[in-house]
Scaffold this active site. Sequence first.
Site, mmCIF file in Angstrom:
data_model
loop_
_atom_site.group_PDB
_atom_site.id
_atom_site.type_symbol
_atom_site.label_atom_id
_atom_site.label_comp_id
_atom_site.label_asym_id
_atom_site.label_seq_id
_atom_site.Cartn_x
_atom_site.Cartn_y
_atom_site.Cartn_z
ATOM 1 N N ASP A 1 29.981 42.785 38.834
ATOM 2 C CA ASP A 1 29.299 42.051 39.891
ATOM 3 C C ASP A 1 28.421 40.940 39.314
ATOM 4 O O ASP A 1 27.828 41.079 38.245
ATOM 5 C CB ASP A 1 28.416 43.016 40.693
ATOM 6 C CG ASP A 1 27.500 42.298 41.664
ATOM 7 O OD1 ASP A 1 28.014 41.736 42.633
ATOM 8 O OD2 ASP A 1 26.280 42.272 41.406
ATOM 9 N N GLU B 1 33.414 38.902 39.121
ATOM 10 C CA GLU B 1 33.018 38.256 40.371
ATOM 11 C C GLU B 1 32.449 36.890 39.997
ATOM 12 O O GLU B 1 31.285 36.755 39.655
ATOM 13 C CB GLU B 1 31.971 39.080 41.117
ATOM 14 C CG GLU B 1 31.647 38.486 42.483
ATOM 15 C CD GLU B 1 30.366 39.029 43.082
ATOM 16 O OE1 GLU B 1 30.328 39.221 44.302
ATOM 17 O OE2 GLU B 1 29.398 39.240 42.341
#
Length: 721
Positions: free
Chosen positions: A378, A433
């Site tokens: 992330d 990401e």
Amino acid sequence: MSTVVGQQASKQFRQRLRHSFFRLPTAYLSDSFSAAMVEVKDIEKLFETDGYLRSHEHEIRRRHGVLQDWLNKINQGEGGLEQFSQGYKYYGLHFQPDNSVIAREWAPGAKDVYLTGDFNNWHWESHPFKKLDFGKWEIHLPPKEDGSPAIKHMSEIKVIIRNHSGQLLDRLSPWAKYVVQPPKSANQGVNYKQYVWEPPSYERYQRQHPGPARPKSLRIYECHVGIASQEPRVGSYDEFADRIVPRIKRQGYNCIQVMAIMEHAYYASFGYQVTSFYAASSRFGNPEQLKRMIDVAHSHGLFVLLDVVHSHASKNVQDGLNQFDGTNSCFFHDGARGEHALWDSRLFNYVEYEVLRFLLSNLRWWHDEYNFDGYRFDGVTSMLYHSRGIGEGFSGDYNEYFGLNVDTDALNYLGLANHLLHSLDPRIITIAEDVSGMPTLCRPVSEGGIGFDYRLGMAIPDKWIELLKEQSDDEWDMGNLVHTLTNRRWMENTVAYAESHDQALVGDKTVAFWLMDKEMYTHMSTLSDSSVIIDRGLALHKMIRLITHALGGEAYLNFMGNEFGHPEWLDFPRVGNNDSYHYARRQWNLVDDDLLKYKYLNEFDRAMNEAEERFGWLHSGPAWVSWKHEGDKIIAFERAGLVFVFNFHPQKSFTGYRVGTNWAGTYQAVLSSDDPLFGGHNRIDANCKHPSNPEGYAGRSNFIEVYTPSRTAVVYARVSD
């Protein structure tokens, strides 16, 4: 600023770099460091892939040199990454064969460290740690007189820190395996408590199934255990294993990406404000139940990815990492560099030796202890460019990706992480990401890349939401849509998706809700009057997902429930909604009811995945787009030996429509969004044969003629040569 650190950089320039916000590693600043001296084994492969990178060769070599310096340092000091990445075997609480207990912590800013808990009746200072070198602390607890351990399974413990002002501060160990929030009825506050997780052997889950082979085509089901329940409450690991995993398998997905597993005190953070990095979230069950859930997924042939958050950490102090040793640094940078103002969280110090050990060991822990098969990292863009504001775009100028624009400490950590994981297990898949489009991010470390296997195609869902919010579908620009779906780095794999959890959060809408909105409450019954809005919504929902799946990348992702057009939005219980779980669940009853039209979208999603499994377009190389007609609103392309035809026109259908193809033969429809099984109008005859004509058309050597109804997508395959 877009300075590339060149070979001729002056001493004055290097001195200025030492005081910049994004501090480059020491190797960048050394007079003796020469990029030409750094060997990058396969760098020529990188330049063959992207020739524009050759002008940045010096910095690519320098970056690789910094990574090699770290590997050399770890090899010399630890005997290699194999040992270094198992910090959880040294730090934390460990039971010995003689039933003694050893606990170790890293707290460089502490004056004194103590261990307390129910084992010593919460006397904070009765069990001091011994100070070791390099900020390490250790305590040894001998067994009790009866030979049993001084601390037992499910004992509550805390680490007590005395700072240099003499204050005693209670903390949870950063290496805690199991932490639990006390129930409201206990009236003990909201801070999580650490419980020793050391169950007897007969209570430990024994793995029964090996992890599946690495998929050639990755079809990802993004999911959250807590909201997987149909009832307005938090779901469990066991329920997910028994009820949800079979659904995912039936839908044709071969991978699940599990969110919010790393413990997070604030449920509504969606797992992105991690407080205990080694603890599986106790909201959903205990560690053994998570192990079972993963094993059940493996028994169904599903690859399991962990949503890992190493880009930042919660600011929580008493039940988080923040100020663990009584200082504002420890695991994080002090001052402005250690704060993420937008997320109100802390930023890791990636050049601190023990922080690297903590994070790399954390990746190893989830693989070795729980058998996760890979990771979605992330916030990679934020890690690398956290001085940029959200929404501050990237122009594509390569200078944006080099020099002082990039946090090279974070870049080095990501390279080390990928090097470790792919060395540990070649099956492991890593996904970044990333919205920046950074070159080399998804190229191997041996080429001078960062080593990710995939990046998320984050521009694609943004484009769909933009179109649905701002334009009627007769205004859609076919060329711009194709550009968005195909605009990705050559030989750097992309995960395509029409929507993820981001689009489902409160304040936004799912694709289905943008398309059909309040009509979903009144006209989704198969017995209700027909609705133009519902008919349009069902048709476009299928087309959006298929063109994203087939044209947008080398992998595909869907968020839980969106495959059948789950209505409304996601909203976790919080003060603003009176702690309601009404929108923090998945209404599986909608798709299970044979009298509701959700079943049509669900069946199309399954058929789409099954077609990909059969023909393998995700791993077959990029598509060749032969036709983008603005007036007709038609897009046609070839991929994996298939011909895809999309008619986005709201009214016009075309007979005898020519579609180019380089593969001669006779074609037949193998998937049609207009099939009655999918809620369509049955305007495509699946038995009709379409022989190719050898005359060139649309830049291709052959063409076929097809009937293409409005708002319909059809996939054609060769049935004979």
